[in-house]
Write a protein that holds these residues in place. Structure first.
Motif, PDB file in Angstrom:
ATOM      1  N   LYS A  79      50.335  -4.252  65.552  1.00 26.36           N
ATOM      2  CA  LYS A  79      50.734  -3.408  66.690  1.00 26.36           C
ATOM      3  C   LYS A  79      49.915  -3.757  67.931  1.00 26.36           C
ATOM      4  N   TYR A 106      39.373   1.118  68.730  1.00 24.66           N
ATOM      5  CA  TYR A 106      40.638   1.710  68.285  1.00 24.66           C
ATOM      6  C   TYR A 106      40.427   2.355  66.913  1.00 24.66           C
ATOM      7  N   SER A 164      44.891   4.608  57.528  1.00 24.75           N
ATOM      8  CA  SER A 164      45.530   3.552  56.739  1.00 24.75           C
ATOM      9  C   SER A 164      45.429   3.848  55.252  1.00 24.75           C
ATOM     10  N   HIS A 196      48.002   4.339  68.173  1.00 27.35           N
ATOM     11  CA  HIS A 196      48.903   3.185  68.364  1.00 27.35           C
ATOM     12  C   HIS A 196      49.931   3.444  69.468  1.00 27.35           C
ATOM     13  N   GLY A 218      42.428   4.489  63.573  1.00 26.73           N
ATOM     14  CA  GLY A 218      43.696   4.782  62.935  1.00 26.73           C
ATOM     15  C   GLY A 218      43.507   5.288  61.529  1.00 26.73           C
ATOM     16  N   HIS A 226      47.893  -2.232  61.786  1.00 26.09           N
ATOM     17  CA  HIS A 226      47.347  -1.837  63.082  1.00 26.09           C
ATOM     18  C   HIS A 226      47.135  -3.061  63.983  1.00 26.09           C
ATOM     19  N   GLU A 227      46.638  -4.140  63.400  1.00 26.97           N
ATOM     20  CA  GLU A 227      46.379  -5.341  64.196  1.00 26.97           C
ATOM     21  C   GLU A 227      47.675  -5.952  64.714  1.00 26.97           C
TER      22      GLU A 227
END
Length: 330
Positions: A293, A277, A281, A259, A279, A290-291
């Motif tokens: 960001k 991407y 979670s 991020h 990440g 995340h979406e």
């Protein structure tokens, strides 16, 4: 016991027939008698030469190291059910209660998995700029370099000097299948090249960046090993590289910090290009944070995004998942 005696030249054909009839006794070994083979059978069968003889039992190999390991009974429930295999090296995560039995655990893994030559325990979490962890030698050869094979490619690496996860092989193949011939790809955190080498078999050009000099050293070697001259390895901070590249597809495989590099990724992708991407979670909120960001950075850059796919890649920790979000940037 009863056996079916045949000339060795007829052995394979007869073996298949006995299996088809359901009478081959697989718990006993086939016996050799000069030019002949004698197959153990559960009962007499017409059409074959039947003899009576003694057969040796087949040695049953354990399926798991946990079946043979020598640790106190009350600790057996703590034995991990799985471990990572990188080339011919096993890396296992042991709770502190089992660390004093590390050698026994390592030897049990070597005994059950004949292709494994060295066993290490995770001595720390992945940390630092180079994303490496401390390793504790448990059994077998005291070396950390190996040759790993996955998805039809070969990767030479040193598990003590670079980050590598064999558990992402399926994810890497998923991205490969989505890539198109003629594309330019930017692998922002390339490591030794598991994404880059694979994608280079299909796309036009891959820019592969990493800040770890050991990763780039092995990436150069893997580029030669796999005959993929269309990879351009880049040693350095991806922040200084990003805007100089315009790619059709960007790989952001740095789940803990990806991020923080969204701006660089979006400045490096062509309009209409795709970013993969990654990440970490909590299971209660896998994608929303995340979406948000991603959308925030896009707005700051005057761009828009279209989310294409969201998926759980693998469990990472209790209630935690490594997630993937594919999105298009305009």
């Amino acid at each position: 016991m009863f056996g079916v005696k045949v000339h060795k030249l007829e052995g394979e054909k007869v073996r298949r027939k006995l299996i088809e009839l359901g009478i081959l006794d697989k718990e006993h070994k086939v016996k050799r008698d000069g030019e002949f083979l004698i197959f153990p059978v559960k009962e007499k069968v017409e059409g074959f030469e039947i003899v009576e003889t003694e057969f040796e039992l087949v040695e049953k190999r354990p399926h798991s190291y946990r079946e043979v390991v020598n640790v106190p009974e009350h600790l057996k429930l703590l034995l991990p059910s799985s471990f990572d295999i990188i080339g011919d090296i096993a890396v296992i995560e042991l709770p502190k209660e089992l660390m004093q039995y590390g050698n026994q655990i390592g030897e049990a893994i070597l005994k059950v998995h004949k292709h494994i030559k060295a066993v290490f325990a995770k001595g720390s979490a992945v940390s630092g700029e180079f994303r490496v962890r401390e390793l504790i030698h448990l059994a077998g050869e005291e070396r950390t370099e190996t040759l790993h094979k996955e998805n039809g490619i070969k990767l030479r690496l040193d598990i003590a000097k670079v980050y590598f996860s064999p558990r992402l092989a399926t994810e890497r193949m998923r991205v490969f299948k989505k890539a198109k011939e003629g594309e330019i790809v930017f692998d922002m955190f390339a490591g030794v090249g598991p994404y880059s080498i694979l994608l280079a078999k299909k796309v036009r050009l891959v820019f592969a960046c990493d800040i770890n000099p050991w990763a780039i050293k092995y990436l150069e070697e893997n580029k030669r090993l796999n005959k993929t001259p269309n990879i351009i390895p880049i040693l350095g901070d991806v922040r200084k590289v990003a805007e100089q590249i315009k790619a059709d597809r960007v790989i952001m495989n740095l789940p803990k910090f990806a991020h923080e590099f969204l701006r660089e990724a979006m400045l490096s992708v062509k309009s209409g290009g795709i970013i993969h991407y990654y990440g970490f979670s909590h299971e209660d909120n896998l994608f929303d944070e995340h979406e948000e960001k991603i959308k925030t950075v896009a707005r700051e850059l005057g761009k828009s995004v279209e989310f294409l796919e969201r998926r759980k890649v693998r469990p990472y920790a209790p209630y935690q998942y490594n997630i993937a979000i594919d999105f298009r940037v305009f």
